[in-house]
Design an enzyme around this catalytic site. Structure first.
Site, PDB file in Angstrom:
ATOM      1  N   SER A   1       6.782  17.021  22.744  1.00  0.00           N
ATOM      2  CA  SER A   1       6.361  17.642  21.484  1.00  0.00           C
ATOM      3  C   SER A   1       5.161  16.937  20.871  1.00  0.00           C
ATOM      4  O   SER A   1       5.033  15.722  20.940  1.00  0.00           O
ATOM      5  CB  SER A   1       7.528  17.587  20.503  1.00  0.00           C
ATOM      6  OG  SER A   1       7.066  17.773  19.184  1.00  0.00           O
TER       7      SER A   1
ATOM      8  N   THR B   1       1.874  25.994  20.744  1.00  0.00           N
ATOM      9  CA  THR B   1       2.911  26.698  19.982  1.00  0.00           C
ATOM     10  C   THR B   1       2.257  27.564  18.913  1.00  0.00           C
ATOM     11  O   THR B   1       1.466  27.077  18.109  1.00  0.00           O
ATOM     12  CB  THR B   1       3.890  25.690  19.359  1.00  0.00           C
ATOM     13  OG1 THR B   1       4.529  25.008  20.428  1.00  0.00           O
ATOM     14  CG2 THR B   1       4.947  26.387  18.512  1.00  0.00           C
TER      15      THR B   1
ATOM     16  N   TYR C   1       0.653  21.513  18.536  1.00  0.00           N
ATOM     17  CA  TYR C   1       0.456  22.232  17.277  1.00  0.00           C
ATOM     18  C   TYR C   1      -1.028  22.110  16.981  1.00  0.00           C
ATOM     19  O   TYR C   1      -1.572  21.002  16.994  1.00  0.00           O
ATOM     20  CB  TYR C   1       1.251  21.588  16.142  1.00  0.00           C
ATOM     21  CG  TYR C   1       2.730  21.875  16.182  1.00  0.00           C
ATOM     22  CD1 TYR C   1       3.201  23.180  16.162  1.00  0.00           C
ATOM     23  CD2 TYR C   1       3.655  20.846  16.227  1.00  0.00           C
ATOM     24  CE1 TYR C   1       4.561  23.451  16.187  1.00  0.00           C
ATOM     25  CE2 TYR C   1       5.011  21.106  16.246  1.00  0.00           C
ATOM     26  CZ  TYR C   1       5.464  22.414  16.229  1.00  0.00           C
ATOM     27  OH  TYR C   1       6.806  22.683  16.247  1.00  0.00           O
TER      28      TYR C   1
ATOM     29  N   SER D   1       9.636  32.518  23.239  1.00  0.00           N
ATOM     30  CA  SER D   1      10.381  31.584  22.388  1.00  0.00           C
ATOM     31  C   SER D   1      10.246  32.020  20.941  1.00  0.00           C
ATOM     32  O   SER D   1       9.216  32.572  20.543  1.00  0.00           O
ATOM     33  CB  SER D   1       9.802  30.172  22.563  1.00  0.00           C
ATOM     34  OG  SER D   1      10.415  29.260  21.666  1.00  0.00           O
TER      35      SER D   1
ATOM     36  N   HIS E   1      11.184  29.547  18.758  1.00  0.00           N
ATOM     37  CA  HIS E   1      11.326  28.200  18.198  1.00  0.00           C
ATOM     38  C   HIS E   1      12.801  27.877  17.928  1.00  0.00           C
ATOM     39  O   HIS E   1      13.133  27.174  16.982  1.00  0.00           O
ATOM     40  CB  HIS E   1      10.525  28.086  16.897  1.00  0.00           C
ATOM     41  CG  HIS E   1       9.817  26.768  16.740  1.00  0.00           C
ATOM     42  ND1 HIS E   1       8.468  26.629  16.860  1.00  0.00           N
ATOM     43  CD2 HIS E   1      10.291  25.526  16.472  1.00  0.00           C
ATOM     44  CE1 HIS E   1       8.121  25.372  16.648  1.00  0.00           C
ATOM     45  NE2 HIS E   1       9.220  24.668  16.419  1.00  0.00           N
TER      46      HIS E   1
ATOM     47  N   GLY F   1      15.819  29.376  24.030  1.00  0.00           N
ATOM     48  CA  GLY F   1      16.487  29.858  22.822  1.00  0.00           C
ATOM     49  C   GLY F   1      17.931  30.239  23.087  1.00  0.00           C
ATOM     50  O   GLY F   1      18.196  31.254  23.725  1.00  0.00           O
TER      51      GLY F   1
ATOM     52  N   LYS G   1       3.183  29.145  23.758  1.00  0.00           N
ATOM     53  CA  LYS G   1       4.631  29.083  23.497  1.00  0.00           C
ATOM     54  C   LYS G   1       4.931  29.797  22.185  1.00  0.00           C
ATOM     55  O   LYS G   1       4.344  29.472  21.147  1.00  0.00           O
ATOM     56  CB  LYS G   1       5.075  27.619  23.398  1.00  0.00           C
ATOM     57  CG  LYS G   1       6.546  27.439  23.020  1.00  0.00           C
ATOM     58  CD  LYS G   1       6.954  25.969  23.057  1.00  0.00           C
ATOM     59  CE  LYS G   1       8.429  25.763  22.802  1.00  0.00           C
ATOM     60  NZ  LYS G   1       8.802  25.808  21.389  1.00  0.00           N
TER      61      LYS G   1
ATOM     62  N   GLN H   1       3.073  19.666  24.425  1.00  0.00           N
ATOM     63  CA  GLN H   1       3.092  20.815  23.514  1.00  0.00           C
ATOM     64  C   GLN H   1       2.158  20.531  22.353  1.00  0.00           C
ATOM     65  O   GLN H   1       2.170  19.443  21.787  1.00  0.00           O
ATOM     66  CB  GLN H   1       4.521  21.059  23.008  1.00  0.00           C
ATOM     67  CG  GLN H   1       4.628  22.126  21.920  1.00  0.00           C
ATOM     68  CD  GLN H   1       4.517  21.544  20.516  1.00  0.00           C
ATOM     69  OE1 GLN H   1       4.959  20.431  20.268  1.00  0.00           O
ATOM     70  NE2 GLN H   1       3.899  22.274  19.596  1.00  0.00           N
TER      71      GLN H   1
ATOM     72  N   ARG I   1      23.146  27.843  26.401  1.00  0.00           N
ATOM     73  CA  ARG I   1      24.218  26.853  26.246  1.00  0.00           C
ATOM     74  C   ARG I   1      25.121  26.773  27.464  1.00  0.00           C
ATOM     75  O   ARG I   1      26.032  25.947  27.526  1.00  0.00           O
ATOM     76  CB  ARG I   1      25.103  27.205  25.027  1.00  0.00           C
ATOM     77  CG  ARG I   1      24.337  27.310  23.720  1.00  0.00           C
ATOM     78  CD  ARG I   1      23.832  25.941  23.262  1.00  0.00           C
ATOM     79  NE  ARG I   1      23.090  26.016  22.012  1.00  0.00           N
ATOM     80  CZ  ARG I   1      21.762  26.133  21.925  1.00  0.00           C
ATOM     81  NH1 ARG I   1      21.001  26.181  23.029  1.00  0.00           N
ATOM     82  NH2 ARG I   1      21.156  26.174  20.750  1.00  0.00           N
TER      83      ARG I   1
HETATM   84  C1  FMN Z   1      14.938  19.770  16.109  1.00  0.00           C
HETATM   85  C2  FMN Z   1      13.965  20.666  16.789  1.00  0.00           C
HETATM   86  C3  FMN Z   1      12.644  20.296  16.884  1.00  0.00           C
HETATM   87  C4  FMN Z   1      11.728  21.119  17.529  1.00  0.00           C
HETATM   88  N1  FMN Z   1      10.439  20.696  17.645  1.00  0.00           N
HETATM   89  C5  FMN Z   1       9.552  21.480  18.280  1.00  0.00           C
HETATM   90  C6  FMN Z   1       8.210  21.048  18.416  1.00  0.00           C
HETATM   91  O1  FMN Z   1       7.845  19.961  17.987  1.00  0.00           O
HETATM   92  N2  FMN Z   1       7.354  21.885  19.063  1.00  0.00           N
HETATM   93  C7  FMN Z   1       7.754  23.106  19.562  1.00  0.00           C
HETATM   94  O2  FMN Z   1       6.935  23.831  20.131  1.00  0.00           O
HETATM   95  N3  FMN Z   1       9.022  23.518  19.461  1.00  0.00           N
HETATM   96  C8  FMN Z   1       9.925  22.740  18.836  1.00  0.00           C
HETATM   97  N4  FMN Z   1      11.218  23.142  18.756  1.00  0.00           N
HETATM   98  C9  FMN Z   1      11.630  24.386  19.447  1.00  0.00           C
HETATM   99  C10 FMN Z   1      12.056  24.076  20.899  1.00  0.00           C
HETATM  100  O3  FMN Z   1      10.957  23.717  21.685  1.00  0.00           O
HETATM  101  C11 FMN Z   1      12.735  25.286  21.563  1.00  0.00           C
HETATM  102  O4  FMN Z   1      11.894  26.401  21.453  1.00  0.00           O
HETATM  103  C12 FMN Z   1      14.106  25.596  20.976  1.00  0.00           C
HETATM  104  O5  FMN Z   1      14.770  24.428  20.557  1.00  0.00           O
HETATM  105  C13 FMN Z   1      14.968  26.329  22.000  1.00  0.00           C
HETATM  106  O6  FMN Z   1      16.144  26.785  21.420  1.00  0.00           O
HETATM  107  P1  FMN Z   1      17.558  26.014  21.516  1.00  0.00           P
HETATM  108  O7  FMN Z   1      17.476  24.822  20.637  1.00  0.00           O
HETATM  109  O8  FMN Z   1      18.495  27.059  20.992  1.00  0.00           O
HETATM  110  O9  FMN Z   1      17.812  25.676  22.962  1.00  0.00           O
HETATM  111  C14 FMN Z   1      12.152  22.351  18.087  1.00  0.00           C
HETATM  112  C15 FMN Z   1      13.494  22.720  18.012  1.00  0.00           C
HETATM  113  C16 FMN Z   1      14.401  21.903  17.371  1.00  0.00           C
HETATM  114  C17 FMN Z   1      15.837  22.319  17.333  1.00  0.00           C
END
Ligand code: FMN
Length: 398
Positions: free
Chosen positions: A146, A195, A169, A292, A294, A326, A270, A167, A329
Site C-alpha cells: 500500500s 487506486t 494513491y 474492487s 476498496h 472484496g 485498481k 499500490q 473469505r
Molecule cells: C484496513 C484497510 C486498509 C486498506 N488500505 C488500502 C490502501 O492503502 N490502498 C488500497 O488501494 N486499498 C486499500 N484497502 C482495500 C484493499 O486493498 C482491498 O481492496 C479490500 O480490503 C478487499 O476486500 P476485503 O477486505 O473484503 O478482502 C484497504 C482495506 C482495508 C480493510
C-alpha cells in the site's frame, strides 16, 4: 443451557453467520463462548483468526480495519454476492496432479490468491508489512504494498525477496506521485496499481464510533512526529504529505497515460467496476485491471465486486488480466471469482486478521487455509488447473 450452546454453535457454523462478518456486527459481537485458538496452526478457518485479532488489535485500529462506509451496504454486498452461486460438481476426474499455480506478468505464484494492499500494517502488529512480506515469500504469493505502508518499500521488497507490486494513491500533487512511483521502481517493484475508487473522500462511520470507544491517547501516535503520522513514515520523509493519501479529485485517464509513459513497471488500475471503464483501461494501455470497491470502503450501495466482475471480463475480452477483491473469505469464494473470469483473487481483511493474531505465522495460516479450501473446491468441480475453472463450475442459486 446445553440447547442454547448447541444452537449458538449451529449459528456460528452456519453460512448465514459466516456471511455477516461486517464491521458493525463484528464490533458489537459478544465474546464467543468457544475458547480462542492459541496457535496459528489451530485456526480452522479465517474466522478463527478474526476472533483472536479482535482481541489483540486496539479498538480504534480494529474499527479502521473493519469499517465500511455509511450503512455498510457495499461491504455486505461483497459477501452476499458469493452466496448467489453454488458449485456444479464433476466427478471421476484424475486429480492426482492438481495444480493451483498462477502466472502474472511472467512470474509464477503458488496460487491465484494474493495479498491486497492494506495501509498502516504496524497498527495491527509490530512487524506490519515485513511480517506479511515474509509470509508471502514463504507461500510464494503475490503481495501488493500500500501507498499508506508503515514500512519503506525497499525493506518490504527485501523481506519478500521476489517482485513486489506497489499500490499508488495519486495524491493532490501528481509530481509527488511520480517521485514515489520512481522510488518504487528503483526498489525493484515490477507493477504499480493506481487506486481510483476514492475520488471524493468517504464516511467511515464504524471507524468514527470505534475511535470514540478507544480510551488511549491517540495524539501520541497520530501527532506530527508519531508513527501514525504519514510524514514520519520511512516512505514519505522529506515529502510534503498533505493530500498524499488521497486520490486527486482532478484525476483522469490522462494521468494513466502519463504514468504509462514514465515507468517501465506494469500499470494497473485498481477500483474499476464497469465495462466502460475497463474498456478505457485497455485503450489507455493498462497492463491489468483490478475489480474492487476498496472492500466496501469507497462508494456506498454499490454492487458486490463478484457482480461487477462479468461485465469487466466481457469488456476486457482476455486482452489483459482481470484481478478481483472484496469479501473473499473462503476458497470456494475464490473459485467462484475465477469461474466468472478473474485471473487472480485478492484478500484484504483476512490476512490482517492472521497478522494481528499471530504475526507472520498468522498470515501464512490465512493463506494455507484459503489455498486448501480452494484446492478442495477445485477437486469438487473437477478442475485440475486454474485454467480449467470455467463458468461451467457454477450454477446460479435458484
Ligand atoms: C484496513 C484497510 C486498509 C486498506 N488500505 C488500502 C490502501 O492503502 N490502498 C488500497 O488501494 N486499498 C486499500 N484497502 C482495500 C484493499 O486493498 C482491498 O481492496 C479490500 O480490503 C478487499 O476486500 P476485503 O477486505 O473484503 O478482502 C484497504 C482495506 C482495508 C480493510
Amino acid at each position: 443451557m446445553d440447547d442454547r450452546r448447541t444452537f449458538l454453535r449451529f449459528l456460528a457454523a452456519s453460512p448465514l453467520y459466516a456471511g455477516l462478518p461486517w464491521a458493525a456486527a463484528a464490533l458489537a459481537q459478544a465474546p464467543d463462548s468457544e475458547p480462542l485458538v492459541t496457535r496459528a496452526q489451530d485456526a480452522l478457518d479465517v474466522f478463527d483468526l478474526e476472533k483472536v485479532a479482535h482481541k489483540t488489535i486496539p479498538v480504534a485500529h480494529w474499527g479502521y480495519l473493519m469499517t465500511g462506509v455509511d450503512g455498510e451496504e457495499t461491504l455486505k454486498a461483497n459477501r452476499e454476492a458469493y452466496a448467489h452461486w453454488q458449485l456444479r460438481t464433476r466427478r471421476l476426474v484424475d486429480l492426482s496432479k492438481l495444480d493451483m499455480g498462477t502466472e502474472l506478468f511472467g512470474v509464477r505464484y503458488a496460487s491465484p490468491i494474493f495479498l491486497c494492499p492494506l495501509g498502516s500494517q504496524k497498527a495491527f502488529q509490530a512487524e506490519g508489512e515485513l511480517a506479511s512480506a515474509r509470509a508471502a515469500k514463504a507461500r510464494n504469493t503475490l503481495q501488493i504494498l500500500s501507498s499508506a505502508t508503515s514500512t519503506g518499500v525497499e525493506d518490504v521488497v527485501a523481506a519478500h525477496g521476489g517482485p513486489l507490486w506497489y499500490q499508488l494513491y495519486t495524491s493532490s500533487d501528481l509530481n509527488v506521485a511520480m517521485k514515489i512511483v520512481a522510488r518504487a521502481e528503483r526498489a525493484g517493484c515490477t507493477a504499480v496499481a493506481v487506486t481510483v475508487d476514492l475520488p471524493a473522500g468517504r464516511n467511515t462511520e464504524t471507524l468514527s464510533r470505534a475511535m470514540r470507544a478507544d480510551t488511549r491517547q491517540c495524539a501520541a501516535c497520530h501527532g506530527d512526529a508519531g508513527p501514525g503520522a504519514l510524514s514520519a513514515r520511512p516512505m514519505y520523509q522529506g515529502i510534503d504529505t498533505k493530500g498524499l493519501l488521497n486520490t486527486s479529485p482532478a484525476l483522469t485517464w490522462d494521468f494513466i497515460k502519463r504514468l504509462r509513459d514514465a515507468t517501465r513497471m506494469k500499470v494497473l488500475v485498481k477500483g474499476l467496476e464497469s465495462g466502460e471503464d475497463a474498456a478505457l483501461a485497455v485503450k489507455y494501455g493498462c497492463d491489468g485491471v483490478m475489480v474492487s470497491n476498496h472492500g466496501g470502503r469507497a462508494t456506498e450501495t454499490a454492487r458486490g465486486t463478484l457482480e461487477s466482475l462479468p461485465e469487466v471480463v466481457a469488456a476486457v475480452k482476455g486482452r489483459i488480466p482481470v484481478l478481483v477483491d472484496g469479501g473473499v473469505r473462503r476458497g470456494t469464494d475464490a473459485l467462484k471469482a475465477l469461474a466468472l473470469g478473474a485471473t487472480a483473487v485478492g484478500i484484504g481483511r483476512p490476512y490482517i486478521w492472521g497478522l494481528g493474531a499471530f504475526g507472520q505465522a498468522g498470515v501464512e495460516r490465512t493463506l494455507d487455509v484459503l489455498n486448501n479450501e480452494l484446492r478442495l473446491a477445485m477437486g469438487g468441480v473437477g478442475a485440475r488447473t486454474v485454467k480449467e475453472i470455467t463458468p461451467a463450475a457454477l450454477i446460479r442459486r435458484a
